[in-house]
Design a protein around this motif. Sequence first.
Motif, short mmCIF file in Angstrom:
data_model
loop_
_atom_site.label_atom_id
_atom_site.label_comp_id
_atom_site.label_asym_id
_atom_site.label_seq_id
_atom_site.Cartn_x
_atom_site.Cartn_y
_atom_site.Cartn_z
N SER A 126 0.82 -1.21 0.00
CA SER A 126 0.00 0.00 0.00
C SER A 126 0.85 1.26 0.00
O SER A 126 0.58 2.20 -0.74
N LEU A 127 1.90 1.28 0.78
CA LEU A 127 2.76 2.46 0.83
C LEU A 127 3.53 2.62 -0.48
O LEU A 127 3.78 3.74 -0.93
N ASP A 128 3.87 1.52 -1.11
CA ASP A 128 4.54 1.55 -2.41
C ASP A 128 3.66 2.26 -3.44
O ASP A 128 4.17 2.88 -4.38
N LYS A 129 2.35 2.18 -3.28
CA LYS A 129 1.42 2.78 -4.24
C LYS A 129 1.38 4.30 -4.15
O LYS A 129 0.77 4.96 -4.99
N VAL A 130 2.03 4.87 -3.16
CA VAL A 130 2.16 6.32 -3.10
C VAL A 130 2.99 6.80 -4.30
O VAL A 130 3.00 7.97 -4.65
N SER A 131 3.63 5.86 -4.98
CA SER A 131 4.35 6.20 -6.21
C SER A 131 3.43 6.87 -7.22
O SER A 131 3.88 7.66 -8.05
N LEU A 132 2.14 6.59 -7.14
CA LEU A 132 1.17 7.25 -8.01
C LEU A 132 1.25 8.76 -7.86
O LEU A 132 1.27 9.50 -8.85
N VAL A 133 1.30 9.23 -6.63
CA VAL A 133 1.38 10.67 -6.38
C VAL A 133 2.67 11.23 -6.97
O VAL A 133 2.66 12.27 -7.65
N PHE A 134 3.77 10.54 -6.73
CA PHE A 134 5.04 10.99 -7.29
C PHE A 134 5.02 10.98 -8.81
O PHE A 134 5.54 11.89 -9.46
N ALA A 135 4.41 9.95 -9.40
CA ALA A 135 4.32 9.86 -10.86
C ALA A 135 3.51 11.01 -11.45
O ALA A 135 3.88 11.57 -12.49
N ILE A 136 2.43 11.38 -10.78
CA ILE A 136 1.62 12.50 -11.25
C ILE A 136 2.42 13.80 -11.19
O ILE A 136 2.44 14.58 -12.15
N ILE A 137 3.09 14.02 -10.08
CA ILE A 137 3.90 15.24 -9.94
C ILE A 137 4.99 15.29 -11.00
O ILE A 137 5.19 16.32 -11.66
N GLN B 259 -10.20 15.96 -10.50
CA GLN B 259 -10.45 14.55 -10.22
C GLN B 259 -9.15 13.78 -9.99
O GLN B 259 -9.07 12.93 -9.11
N VAL B 260 -8.13 14.11 -10.78
CA VAL B 260 -6.83 13.46 -10.62
C VAL B 260 -6.22 13.83 -9.27
O VAL B 260 -5.72 12.97 -8.54
N ILE B 261 -6.30 15.10 -8.93
CA ILE B 261 -5.74 15.56 -7.65
C ILE B 261 -6.50 14.93 -6.48
O ILE B 261 -5.90 14.41 -5.54
N ALA B 262 -7.82 14.92 -6.55
CA ALA B 262 -8.63 14.33 -5.48
C ALA B 262 -8.39 12.83 -5.38
O ALA B 262 -8.21 12.29 -4.28
N GLY B 263 -8.36 12.14 -6.52
CA GLY B 263 -8.14 10.70 -6.51
C GLY B 263 -6.77 10.34 -5.96
O GLY B 263 -6.64 9.41 -5.15
N ALA B 264 -5.75 11.07 -6.38
CA ALA B 264 -4.40 10.80 -5.88
C ALA B 264 -4.31 11.08 -4.39
O ALA B 264 -3.66 10.33 -3.64
N SER B 265 -4.97 12.13 -3.94
CA SER B 265 -4.97 12.46 -2.51
C SER B 265 -5.66 11.36 -1.71
O SER B 265 -5.14 10.93 -0.66
#
Length: 140
Positions: free
Chosen positions: A96-107, A120-126
Amino acid sequence: MWIVFALLAALATAIVITLSKAGIKNVDSSLAFAIQSVLILLVSWGVVLFQGNLPDVTKIERRAWLYLLVAGVITCVSSLLSFRALKLGNASQVSSLDKVSLVFAIILAVVFLKEKVNWQVIAGASLMAIGAVLIAMARQ
């Protein structure tokens, strides 16, 4: 069709995490990753050969080579870190913590690839990041 492939990749990743956690129980995490890497190498080049794409290697531009080589090194580092985390922690929490990579990938996509994001992308990533942290911090 990309959604189907993305979901299949997610399922495959979940299976890999589960099997890897079971496999590293009494094995050094770096050694376990090295064993898997040999198979990744054989299967991926086997697919390239099967698809007849080997001649395309000579058509890859120098800049693309650089990006791919750097990404390959970072992939190895990422996997070594993930295997170490799996060795030390619970698969559900590490994953689950590894999936925080999504936030980094978006940035990174916004900064370097100039991709546009909406609310929607910002809310979903948050929400995903909050969920990942909640799962990672859950007591077993």
